[in-house]
Design a protein around this motif. Structure first.
Motif, PDB file in Angstrom:
ATOM      1  N   TYR A 214       0.832  -1.201   0.000  1.00 50.91           N
ATOM      2  CA  TYR A 214       0.000   0.000   0.000  1.00 50.91           C
ATOM      3  C   TYR A 214       0.875   1.265   0.000  1.00 50.91           C
ATOM      4  O   TYR A 214       0.692   2.171  -0.825  1.00 50.91           O
ATOM      5  CB  TYR A 214      -0.908  -0.038   1.223  1.00 50.91           C
ATOM      6  CG  TYR A 214      -1.715   1.209   1.472  1.00 50.91           C
ATOM      7  CD1 TYR A 214      -2.679   1.644   0.571  1.00 50.91           C
ATOM      8  CD2 TYR A 214      -1.531   1.954   2.640  1.00 50.91           C
ATOM      9  CE1 TYR A 214      -3.443   2.785   0.811  1.00 50.91           C
ATOM     10  CE2 TYR A 214      -2.278   3.087   2.898  1.00 50.91           C
ATOM     11  CZ  TYR A 214      -3.234   3.506   1.973  1.00 50.91           C
ATOM     12  OH  TYR A 214      -3.986   4.644   2.224  1.00 50.91           O
ATOM     13  N   LEU A 218       1.448   4.224  -2.871  1.00 50.74           N
ATOM     14  CA  LEU A 218       1.200   5.649  -2.620  1.00 50.74           C
ATOM     15  C   LEU A 218       2.414   6.509  -2.946  1.00 50.74           C
ATOM     16  O   LEU A 218       2.279   7.674  -3.303  1.00 50.74           O
ATOM     17  CB  LEU A 218       0.804   5.873  -1.153  1.00 50.74           C
ATOM     18  CG  LEU A 218      -0.517   5.258  -0.680  1.00 50.74           C
ATOM     19  CD1 LEU A 218      -0.838   5.747   0.725  1.00 50.74           C
ATOM     20  CD2 LEU A 218      -1.662   5.597  -1.631  1.00 50.74           C
ATOM     21  N   LYS A 254      -9.705   0.987   6.547  1.00 48.05           N
ATOM     22  CA  LYS A 254      -9.364   2.330   6.063  1.00 48.05           C
ATOM     23  C   LYS A 254      -8.473   2.262   4.829  1.00 48.05           C
ATOM     24  O   LYS A 254      -8.667   3.014   3.853  1.00 48.05           O
ATOM     25  CB  LYS A 254      -8.651   3.121   7.169  1.00 48.05           C
ATOM     26  CG  LYS A 254      -9.543   3.505   8.331  1.00 48.05           C
ATOM     27  CD  LYS A 254      -8.749   4.300   9.373  1.00 48.05           C
ATOM     28  CE  LYS A 254      -9.639   4.703  10.528  1.00 48.05           C
ATOM     29  NZ  LYS A 254      -8.880   5.457  11.581  1.00 48.05           N
ATOM     30  N   MET A 255      -7.506   1.344   4.852  1.00 46.47           N
ATOM     31  CA  MET A 255      -6.569   1.237   3.741  1.00 46.47           C
ATOM     32  C   MET A 255      -7.246   0.759   2.467  1.00 46.47           C
ATOM     33  O   MET A 255      -7.025   1.321   1.384  1.00 46.47           O
ATOM     34  CB  MET A 255      -5.422   0.298   4.130  1.00 46.47           C
ATOM     35  CG  MET A 255      -4.500   0.872   5.208  1.00 46.47           C
ATOM     36  SD  MET A 255      -3.540  -0.382   6.094  1.00 46.47           S
ATOM     37  CE  MET A 255      -2.438  -0.955   4.801  1.00 46.47           C
ATOM     38  N   GLU A 257     -10.404   0.962   1.693  1.00 49.02           N
ATOM     39  CA  GLU A 257     -11.332   1.995   1.213  1.00 49.02           C
ATOM     40  C   GLU A 257     -10.576   3.049   0.411  1.00 49.02           C
ATOM     41  O   GLU A 257     -11.040   3.502  -0.648  1.00 49.02           O
ATOM     42  CB  GLU A 257     -12.058   2.637   2.398  1.00 49.02           C
ATOM     43  CG  GLU A 257     -13.126   1.739   3.009  1.00 49.02           C
ATOM     44  CD  GLU A 257     -13.784   2.360   4.233  1.00 49.02           C
ATOM     45  OE1 GLU A 257     -13.303   3.436   4.692  1.00 49.02           O
ATOM     46  OE2 GLU A 257     -14.759   1.777   4.749  1.00 49.02           O
ATOM     47  N   ASP A 258      -9.427   3.435   0.902  1.00 48.36           N
ATOM     48  CA  ASP A 258      -8.605   4.420   0.200  1.00 48.36           C
ATOM     49  C   ASP A 258      -8.125   3.860  -1.141  1.00 48.36           C
ATOM     50  O   ASP A 258      -8.133   4.572  -2.161  1.00 48.36           O
ATOM     51  CB  ASP A 258      -7.408   4.802   1.064  1.00 48.36           C
ATOM     52  CG  ASP A 258      -6.551   5.880   0.418  1.00 48.36           C
ATOM     53  OD1 ASP A 258      -7.121   6.911  -0.002  1.00 48.36           O
ATOM     54  OD2 ASP A 258      -5.326   5.686   0.319  1.00 48.36           O
ATOM     55  N   ILE A 259      -7.731   2.587  -1.153  1.00 51.03           N
ATOM     56  CA  ILE A 259      -7.282   1.955  -2.403  1.00 51.03           C
ATOM     57  C   ILE A 259      -8.397   1.957  -3.431  1.00 51.03           C
ATOM     58  O   ILE A 259      -8.186   2.303  -4.611  1.00 51.03           O
ATOM     59  CB  ILE A 259      -6.784   0.513  -2.121  1.00 51.03           C
ATOM     60  CG1 ILE A 259      -5.440   0.553  -1.385  1.00 51.03           C
ATOM     61  CG2 ILE A 259      -6.643  -0.271  -3.421  1.00 51.03           C
ATOM     62  CD1 ILE A 259      -4.966  -0.804  -0.900  1.00 51.03           C
ATOM     63  N   ASN A 260      -9.594   1.577  -3.014  1.00 45.97           N
ATOM     64  CA  ASN A 260     -10.729   1.508  -3.945  1.00 45.97           C
ATOM     65  C   ASN A 260     -11.073   2.878  -4.510  1.00 45.97           C
ATOM     66  O   ASN A 260     -11.354   3.020  -5.706  1.00 45.97           O
ATOM     67  CB  ASN A 260     -11.951   0.898  -3.245  1.00 45.97           C
ATOM     68  CG  ASN A 260     -11.792  -0.594  -3.018  1.00 45.97           C
ATOM     69  OD1 ASN A 260     -11.103  -1.282  -3.794  1.00 45.97           O
ATOM     70  ND2 ASN A 260     -12.434  -1.115  -1.987  1.00 45.97           N
ATOM     71  N   VAL A 261     -11.025   3.889  -3.652  1.00 47.58           N
ATOM     72  CA  VAL A 261     -11.302   5.260  -4.116  1.00 47.58           C
ATOM     73  C   VAL A 261     -10.260   5.687  -5.137  1.00 47.58           C
ATOM     74  O   VAL A 261     -10.581   6.251  -6.197  1.00 47.58           O
ATOM     75  CB  VAL A 261     -11.329   6.245  -2.925  1.00 47.58           C
ATOM     76  CG1 VAL A 261     -11.331   7.687  -3.436  1.00 47.58           C
ATOM     77  CG2 VAL A 261     -12.551   5.993  -2.048  1.00 47.58           C
ATOM     78  N   ARG A 262      -9.024   5.423  -4.856  1.00 43.14           N
ATOM     79  CA  ARG A 262      -7.931   5.805  -5.765  1.00 43.14           C
ATOM     80  C   ARG A 262      -8.028   5.056  -7.100  1.00 43.14           C
ATOM     81  O   ARG A 262      -7.784   5.639  -8.167  1.00 43.14           O
ATOM     82  CB  ARG A 262      -6.568   5.569  -5.100  1.00 43.14           C
ATOM     83  CG  ARG A 262      -6.267   6.521  -3.957  1.00 43.14           C
ATOM     84  CD  ARG A 262      -4.955   6.157  -3.260  1.00 43.14           C
ATOM     85  NE  ARG A 262      -4.672   7.006  -2.123  1.00 43.14           N
ATOM     86  CZ  ARG A 262      -4.032   8.155  -2.184  1.00 43.14           C
ATOM     87  NH1 ARG A 262      -3.584   8.630  -3.356  1.00 43.14           N
ATOM     88  NH2 ARG A 262      -3.822   8.890  -1.095  1.00 43.14           N
ATOM     89  N   THR A 265     -10.761   6.539  -9.133  1.00 37.69           N
ATOM     90  CA  THR A 265     -10.310   7.828  -9.671  1.00 37.69           C
ATOM     91  C   THR A 265      -9.427   7.609 -10.882  1.00 37.69           C
ATOM     92  O   THR A 265      -9.545   8.298 -11.906  1.00 37.69           O
ATOM     93  CB  THR A 265      -9.533   8.609  -8.613  1.00 37.69           C
ATOM     94  OG1 THR A 265     -10.375   8.824  -7.469  1.00 37.69           O
ATOM     95  CG2 THR A 265      -9.076   9.954  -9.159  1.00 37.69           C
TER      96      THR A 265
END
Length: 270
Positions: A214, A218, A254-255, A257-262, A265
């Motif tokens: 992860y 990033l 949390k991690m 969810e952030d990956i899926n959003v990114r 995008t």
């Protein structure tokens, strides 16, 4: 009466010390042996050792040699000098394979190496030696009453080796951002999981592999981020498969969810 008792005790101690000093200086091997054995049986190991050091070479090849060598080895064990205890018990086992004390000597030899095993972050040569000796004992004496203790010691030492390997891999994660060692961390965690499938650190290794992937994603260039986020998501899926409600669940949620959003995008941009 009190003074008489004090004088009597003093006389006994004085005579005892005198006898011991006389034995140390004497050329009478039988006197040395008799006193050394008596001191050993009474737990006066330091005094007994000085006498045994004198008589051990003299008893080689004699009928009493087996008894002398066992006591000599055990004195080091009782005094906590595990380097010499392990070595001397090893010699005893090899020299007297038919001895009734052979099993006990083999166990004490292995246990001595176990006692020498250092903290996990130090060199583990003695730990590996201890595991080797303990496994030899377990294989040779499968019906021994000491089997449970020997197996427990092997498990403890194995866990120590696993912790060392785990901490090495985690170290790559810790310095990953400053030294770009996240790929090393991921590889090390992969190797760890493969080498120790039943390890107590298996969940931790899977989580930190995911964390490494992860963070690596990033810190990537934009053109590499999507691919590396996908790799991180694969690591997440493995962790989730084996530990769906594990101890890292809050951080993992949390991690991912952030990956899926990114990733969404990235898809929108492309």
């Amino acid at each position: 009466m009190k003074n008489i008792l004090v004088l009597l005790v003093f006389a006994i101690v004085f005579c005892s010390c005198s006898t011991y000093q006389d034995a140390l200086k004497s050329d009478d091997i039988k006197l040395k042996y008799t006193l050394a054995d008596s001191l050993y049986q009474n737990g006066s190991y330091k005094k007994a050792l000085k006498l045994y050091e004198q008589i051990v070479p003299l008893y080689r090849g004699r009928p009493q040699a087996e008894r002398v060598m066992y006591a000599y080895s055990d004195i080091y064990y009782q005094l906590g000098d595990y380097y010499l205890a392990g070595y001397q018990f090893d010699r005893f086992v090899k020299s007297y394979p038919q001895s009734s004390k052979n099993e006990e000597a083999a166990f004490k030899s292995a246990e001595s190496y176990y006692q020498l095993s250092p903290s996990y972050y130090l060199d583990q040569e003695d730990t590996n030696k201890a595991m080797e000796k303990l496994q030899e004992y377990i294989n040779k004496y499968p019906e021994s009453e000491r089997q449970d203790k020997a197996n427990a010691m092997v498990k403890e030492l194995q866990t120590k080796l696993e912790k060392k390997e785990f901490e090495i891999a985690k170290g790559y994660n810790t310095i990953g951002a400053s030294r770009n060692t996240f790929p090393n961390a991921m590889k090390s965690f992969d190797n760890f999981i493969s080498a120790y499938p039943g390890s107590a650190y298996r969940e931790d290794a899977m989580f930190w592999k995911f964390d490494s992937a992860y963070q690596y994603a990033l810190g990537s260039r934009q053109d590499l981020m999507a691919e590396r986020l996908a790799k991180a998501k694969e690591a997440y899926e493995v962790l989730e498969k084996y530990y769906p409600s594990g101890k890292y669940a809050k951080e993992v949620t949390k991690m991912i969810e952030d990956i899926n959003v990114r990733l969404q995008t990235e898809e929108t941009i492309n």
